[in-house]
Design a protein around this motif. Structure first.
Motif, PDB file in Angstrom:
ATOM      1  N   ARG A 260      39.100  27.741  48.823  1.00  0.00           N
ATOM      2  CA  ARG A 260      39.117  26.320  48.508  1.00  0.00           C
ATOM      3  C   ARG A 260      38.267  26.009  47.269  1.00  0.00           C
ATOM      4  O   ARG A 260      38.671  25.209  46.405  1.00  0.00           O
ATOM      5  N   ALA A 261      37.093  26.663  47.164  1.00  0.00           N
ATOM      6  CA  ALA A 261      36.219  26.440  46.004  1.00  0.00           C
ATOM      7  C   ALA A 261      36.877  26.943  44.720  1.00  0.00           C
ATOM      8  O   ALA A 261      36.855  26.260  43.686  1.00  0.00           O
ATOM      9  N   ALA A 262      37.473  28.146  44.801  1.00  0.00           N
ATOM     10  CA  ALA A 262      38.146  28.699  43.620  1.00  0.00           C
ATOM     11  C   ALA A 262      39.297  27.797  43.193  1.00  0.00           C
ATOM     12  O   ALA A 262      39.484  27.520  41.993  1.00  0.00           O
ATOM     13  N   GLU A 263      40.068  27.305  44.155  1.00  0.00           N
ATOM     14  CA  GLU A 263      41.183  26.414  43.840  1.00  0.00           C
ATOM     15  C   GLU A 263      40.690  25.098  43.253  1.00  0.00           C
ATOM     16  O   GLU A 263      41.360  24.520  42.379  1.00  0.00           O
ATOM     17  N   VAL A 270      40.019  25.235  34.864  1.00  0.00           N
ATOM     18  CA  VAL A 270      39.457  26.560  34.613  1.00  0.00           C
ATOM     19  C   VAL A 270      40.574  27.593  34.732  1.00  0.00           C
ATOM     20  O   VAL A 270      41.393  27.529  35.657  1.00  0.00           O
ATOM     21  N   LYS A 271      40.621  28.541  33.805  1.00  0.00           N
ATOM     22  CA  LYS A 271      41.685  29.553  33.813  1.00  0.00           C
ATOM     23  C   LYS A 271      41.344  30.741  34.706  1.00  0.00           C
ATOM     24  O   LYS A 271      42.222  31.319  35.350  1.00  0.00           O
ATOM     25  N   LYS A 272      40.066  31.116  34.724  1.00  0.00           N
ATOM     26  CA  LYS A 272      39.633  32.253  35.543  1.00  0.00           C
ATOM     27  C   LYS A 272      38.285  31.929  36.171  1.00  0.00           C
ATOM     28  O   LYS A 272      37.387  31.438  35.489  1.00  0.00           O
ATOM     29  N   VAL A 273      38.163  32.217  37.469  1.00  0.00           N
ATOM     30  CA  VAL A 273      36.906  31.962  38.168  1.00  0.00           C
ATOM     31  C   VAL A 273      36.485  33.210  38.930  1.00  0.00           C
ATOM     32  O   VAL A 273      37.311  33.878  39.555  1.00  0.00           O
ATOM     33  N   PHE A 274      35.198  33.522  38.844  1.00  0.00           N
ATOM     34  CA  PHE A 274      34.621  34.660  39.554  1.00  0.00           C
ATOM     35  C   PHE A 274      33.370  34.161  40.274  1.00  0.00           C
ATOM     36  O   PHE A 274      32.371  33.829  39.630  1.00  0.00           O
ATOM     37  N   ILE A 275      33.434  34.083  41.600  1.00  0.00           N
ATOM     38  CA  ILE A 275      32.296  33.632  42.399  1.00  0.00           C
ATOM     39  C   ILE A 275      31.587  34.877  42.928  1.00  0.00           C
ATOM     40  O   ILE A 275      32.149  35.635  43.718  1.00  0.00           O
ATOM     41  N   THR A 276      30.357  35.102  42.476  1.00  0.00           N
ATOM     42  CA  THR A 276      29.636  36.308  42.875  1.00  0.00           C
ATOM     43  C   THR A 276      28.922  36.070  44.200  1.00  0.00           C
ATOM     44  O   THR A 276      28.342  35.022  44.443  1.00  0.00           O
ATOM     45  N   LEU A 277      28.961  37.108  45.055  1.00  0.00           N
ATOM     46  CA  LEU A 277      28.447  37.004  46.421  1.00  0.00           C
ATOM     47  C   LEU A 277      27.396  38.060  46.729  1.00  0.00           C
ATOM     48  O   LEU A 277      27.181  38.416  47.887  1.00  0.00           O
ATOM     49  N   GLY A 278      26.726  38.579  45.701  1.00  0.00           N
ATOM     50  CA  GLY A 278      25.722  39.615  45.930  1.00  0.00           C
ATOM     51  C   GLY A 278      26.368  40.863  46.507  1.00  0.00           C
ATOM     52  O   GLY A 278      27.418  41.312  46.049  1.00  0.00           O
ATOM     53  N   ASP A 286      42.869  33.348  39.462  1.00  0.00           N
ATOM     54  CA  ASP A 286      43.505  32.660  38.349  1.00  0.00           C
ATOM     55  C   ASP A 286      44.807  32.069  38.880  1.00  0.00           C
ATOM     56  O   ASP A 286      45.020  32.015  40.100  1.00  0.00           O
ATOM     57  N   GLU A 287      45.704  31.652  38.013  1.00  0.00           N
ATOM     58  CA  GLU A 287      46.935  31.012  38.479  1.00  0.00           C
ATOM     59  C   GLU A 287      47.841  31.974  39.234  1.00  0.00           C
ATOM     60  O   GLU A 287      48.737  31.550  39.981  1.00  0.00           O
ATOM     61  N   SER A 288      47.614  33.280  39.064  1.00  0.00           N
ATOM     62  CA  SER A 288      48.513  34.265  39.677  1.00  0.00           C
ATOM     63  C   SER A 288      47.958  34.905  40.944  1.00  0.00           C
ATOM     64  O   SER A 288      48.711  35.453  41.744  1.00  0.00           O
ATOM     65  N   ARG A 289      46.643  34.821  41.146  1.00  0.00           N
ATOM     66  CA  ARG A 289      46.075  35.605  42.246  1.00  0.00           C
ATOM     67  C   ARG A 289      44.718  35.078  42.673  1.00  0.00           C
ATOM     68  O   ARG A 289      43.902  34.665  41.844  1.00  0.00           O
ATOM     69  N   LEU A 290      44.463  35.128  43.997  1.00  0.00           N
ATOM     70  CA  LEU A 290      43.148  34.851  44.563  1.00  0.00           C
ATOM     71  C   LEU A 290      42.802  36.017  45.468  1.00  0.00           C
ATOM     72  O   LEU A 290      43.633  36.460  46.274  1.00  0.00           O
ATOM     73  N   ASN A 291      41.568  36.521  45.363  1.00  0.00           N
ATOM     74  CA  ASN A 291      41.253  37.728  46.115  1.00  0.00           C
ATOM     75  C   ASN A 291      39.750  37.901  46.299  1.00  0.00           C
ATOM     76  O   ASN A 291      38.963  37.527  45.434  1.00  0.00           O
ATOM     77  N   ALA A 317      36.832  42.492  29.026  1.00  0.00           N
ATOM     78  CA  ALA A 317      38.163  42.558  29.628  1.00  0.00           C
ATOM     79  C   ALA A 317      39.119  41.567  28.971  1.00  0.00           C
ATOM     80  O   ALA A 317      40.293  41.876  28.738  1.00  0.00           O
ATOM     81  N   TYR A 318      38.620  40.372  28.655  1.00  0.00           N
ATOM     82  CA  TYR A 318      39.443  39.375  27.969  1.00  0.00           C
ATOM     83  C   TYR A 318      39.883  39.885  26.597  1.00  0.00           C
ATOM     84  O   TYR A 318      41.063  39.768  26.230  1.00  0.00           O
ATOM     85  N   LEU A 319      38.957  40.451  25.844  1.00  0.00           N
ATOM     86  CA  LEU A 319      39.264  40.937  24.503  1.00  0.00           C
ATOM     87  C   LEU A 319      40.270  42.078  24.524  1.00  0.00           C
ATOM     88  O   LEU A 319      40.968  42.327  23.544  1.00  0.00           O
ATOM     89  N   ASN A 320      40.335  42.785  25.658  1.00  0.00           N
ATOM     90  CA  ASN A 320      41.225  43.943  25.768  1.00  0.00           C
ATOM     91  C   ASN A 320      42.411  43.683  26.698  1.00  0.00           C
ATOM     92  O   ASN A 320      43.073  44.627  27.150  1.00  0.00           O
ATOM     93  N   ASP A 321      42.673  42.410  27.001  1.00  0.00           N
ATOM     94  CA  ASP A 321      43.876  41.994  27.738  1.00  0.00           C
ATOM     95  C   ASP A 321      43.999  42.623  29.123  1.00  0.00           C
ATOM     96  O   ASP A 321      45.094  42.981  29.560  1.00  0.00           O
ATOM     97  N   PHE A 322      42.883  42.760  29.846  1.00  0.00           N
ATOM     98  CA  PHE A 322      42.938  43.250  31.219  1.00  0.00           C
ATOM     99  C   PHE A 322      43.546  42.172  32.122  1.00  0.00           C
ATOM    100  O   PHE A 322      43.338  40.982  31.891  1.00  0.00           O
ATOM    101  N   ASP A 323      44.269  42.603  33.181  1.00  0.00           N
ATOM    102  CA  ASP A 323      44.672  41.627  34.185  1.00  0.00           C
ATOM    103  C   ASP A 323      43.452  41.271  35.029  1.00  0.00           C
ATOM    104  O   ASP A 323      42.394  41.902  34.916  1.00  0.00           O
ATOM    105  N   ILE A 324      43.571  40.268  35.904  1.00  0.00           N
ATOM    106  CA  ILE A 324      42.383  39.747  36.566  1.00  0.00           C
ATOM    107  C   ILE A 324      41.775  40.744  37.550  1.00  0.00           C
ATOM    108  O   ILE A 324      40.556  40.807  37.706  1.00  0.00           O
TER     109      ILE A 324
END
Length: 363
Positions: A260-263, A270-278, A286-291, A317-324
């Motif tokens: 819910r927070a990522a959505e 926001v195009k890409k979100v990464f919530i760190t959990l220790g 992102d628009e294609s995947r949540l995991n 990763a962005y500069l080198n076109d990695f998927d999420i």
């Protein structure tokens, strides 16, 4: 750009007429290997034709934010509060934006840092270190009436931060005019990295005036509030669980809450979100995947620089076109590499070592 390509480009900058044989001898590699790297540099537009004419449009990233000295304390046993604890002290060069920038340089990314330092011992140390590692601070400002930002952290016996103090008053002198002075250079960058150590008006000006992907490190729950009202303007954000809570208004107690927070962030732009959990991993989307991405257990020596290494991984990763998913793996491995060092920045940060961790830990 790889580390080897960076080495070759720097050699050519110093001597545009150098032969491939001479470069091979300097680097301890074959002439054919030099030829391959030069071909790659030409394909990337960094070298133009014969005579190694260098491109005027050298690719780079701009990092804007904090640079400071980290004073780290490590107890020899269990940390006892309100008492004098036997331990060890370590002085490292830090600051969120600066740390991200150094990690990027170590990953072979041309990086420019816009920050403020004082005309003091610590400020000189930061500038000297940047020259040594190849981090461009030529546009950073030295203020003779301010003290260089300083961060004091006491770790517990597990290597996690127990308590910290920061003296960052110098960033009150971070003005919009400073950004305007460097507007042309910023506009030509591939992306911008921001931390929330700088004033809210600076962050807002940057996000509203540059049509370039902006990566945000939210730093802390208190400082994250600076961007709450325009969080959707950022390309990529990396809050931890608690910063995600204050920014979204969603109490995170389960994986569904993380979703819910990522959505919430994605729905606001926001195009890409990464919530760190220790130690519990990373929740990304992102628009294609949540995991939810679980991370391996490691023996933590110092957790201070792990988040900064993670953001550097995101930018690389962005500069080198990695998927999420590949982005999450690469960035997690970069943070693991940081955790394995007592220094805020692991001196062994490299693409090769990150890939080694990905393979060895089965990420």
């Amino acid at each position: 750009m790889t580390n080897r390509e960076r080495e070759i480009l720097n050699i050519i900058k110093d001597n545009p007429l150098i032969s491939q044989e001479e470069m091979a001898s300097m680097l301890g590699i074959t002439r054919s290997s030099v030829a391959v790297h030069i071909t790659n540099l030409m394909k990337k537009g960094l070298i133009k034709g014969k005579g190694y004419i260098l491109s005027d449009e050298d690719e780079y990233v701009v990092a804007i934010g904090g640079a400071n000295i980290d004073l780290l304390g490590f107890p020899k046993g269990k940390l006892n509060l309100r008492d004098s604890n036997p331990g060890r002290m370590k002085i490292s060069i830090g600051g969120v934006a600066r740390n991200i920038a150094e990690n990027l340089v170590r990953l072979g990314v041309n990086t420019k840092l816009l920050t403020l330092v004082g005309d003091d011992l610590y400020g000189k140390k930061i500038i000297e270190h940047s020259k040594k590692i190849g981090l461009d601070m030529s546009l950073s400002k030295v203020l003779d009436i301010s003290q260089t930002s300083t961060y004091l952290s006491i770790q517990d016996d597990k290597g996690d931060m127990a308590v910290a103090l920061s003296c960052m008053d110098i960033y009150d002198d971070f003005k919009v005019d400073y950004i305007k002075e460097n507007e042309g250079m910023i506009k030509k960058s591939k992306c911008i990295v921001l931390d929330t150590n700088i004033p809210e008006e600076i962050i807002k000006y940057i996000i509203e005036n540059f049509n370039i992907p902006v990566f945000l490190d939210t730093v802390s729950t208190n400082k994250a509030m600076k961007v709450k009202n325009f969080i959707g303007k950022f390309y990529c954000i990396k809050p931890n669980k608690y910063e995600a809570e204050v920014l979204s208004g969603i109490k995170i107690e389960s994986e569904n809450d993380l979703k819910r927070a990522a959505e919430y962030f994605l729905n606001r732009g926001v195009k890409k979100v990464f919530i760190t959990l220790g130690e519990d991993g990373i929740y990304y989307g992102d628009e294609s995947r949540l995991n939810l991405f679980k991370t391996p257990k490691v023996e933590v020596k110092n957790a201070t620089g792990a988040g900064d290494a993670f953001v550097a991984g995101l930018v690389f990763a962005y500069l080198n076109d990695f998927d999420i998913h590949s982005t999450a793996k690469f960035s997690t491995a970069a943070s693991v590499l940081a955790l394995l060092s007592e220094d805020t920045i692991n001196q062994n940060m490299s693409i090769e070592n990150i890939n080694y961790i990905i393979k060895e830990m089965g990420l």
